[in-house]
Design a protein around this motif. Structure first.
Motif, PDB file in Angstrom:
ATOM      1  N   UNK A  24       0.808  -1.211   0.000  1.00 29.25           N
ATOM      2  CA  UNK A  24       0.000   0.000   0.000  1.00 29.25           C
ATOM      3  C   UNK A  24       0.846   1.269   0.000  1.00 29.25           C
ATOM      4  N   UNK A  25       2.149   1.138   0.200  1.00 28.32           N
ATOM      5  CA  UNK A  25       3.026   2.308   0.186  1.00 28.32           C
ATOM      6  C   UNK A  25       3.568   2.535  -1.219  1.00 28.32           C
ATOM      7  N   UNK A  26       4.218   1.531  -1.784  1.00 31.26           N
ATOM      8  CA  UNK A  26       4.763   1.639  -3.134  1.00 31.26           C
ATOM      9  C   UNK A  26       3.786   0.962  -4.091  1.00 31.26           C
ATOM     10  N   UNK A  27       2.920   1.740  -4.713  1.00 30.94           N
ATOM     11  CA  UNK A  27       1.866   1.181  -5.549  1.00 30.94           C
ATOM     12  C   UNK A  27       2.278   1.053  -7.011  1.00 30.94           C
ATOM     13  N   UNK A  28       3.491   1.446  -7.341  1.00 32.50           N
ATOM     14  CA  UNK A  28       4.019   1.281  -8.699  1.00 32.50           C
ATOM     15  C   UNK A  28       5.425   0.679  -8.600  1.00 32.50           C
TER      16      UNK A  28
END
Length: 151
Positions: A24-28
């Motif tokens: 949920x923090x790095x979504x890419x």
């Protein structure tokens, strides 16, 4: 008791394959949209030297742009995100289905058939063309070209 636990562990493993943990923090994580949709206020609106607006207007414009972009994206993703996820999921499932059940079998079938045709073609070439070209090469092997400069 051990069999029930093994069946339960197997069901958990199968469930985990379809519902993997998402970040949920790095979504890419693969950086797909690294430079495509990264648009900030400075990328869109800029005032050259000598034509500055009031500082309050500039700050308010920056805040308005940033907040409206943020909430508009959130609203659109809340309203359209799930339906579009269904559409994209269906589309990629359809592409996968076609690839697995139609494209790859057609290519494999073609390769099998073309191998048979290739052998027949190769046999015909070696039977008919090789002797012809070998005879032509022997005929042409005695040709000599001489260039003379006329004065």
């Amino acid at each position: 008791m051990a069999e029930e636990r093994s069946d339960m562990d197997e069901r958990i493993i199968i469930k985990d394959q379809h519902t993997k943990e998402i970040d949920l923090v790095n979504r890419d994580p693969k950086h797909i949209n690294e430079d495509v949709v990264k648009v900030d206020f400075e990328d869109v609106i800029a005032e050259p030297v000598g034509t500055y607006s009031f500082d309050g207007v500039w700050k308010t414009s920056y805040t308005t742009f940033t907040v409206s972009k943020y909430w508009c994206y959130r609203l659109l993703s809340a309203v359209l995100g799930i339906p579009l996820a269904v559409v994209w999921g269906f589309l990629f499932a359809l592409i996968s289905f076609c690839h697995i059940w139609a494209v790859v079998p057609c290519i494999k079938s073609y390769l099998i058939e073309i191998q048979c045709v290739s052998r027949i073609y190769s046999l015909c070439i070696h039977t008919f063309c090789d002797p012809l070209f070998e005879a032509l090469s022997k005929i042409c092997s005695n040709i000599r070209v001489a260039l003379q400069k006329e004065i």
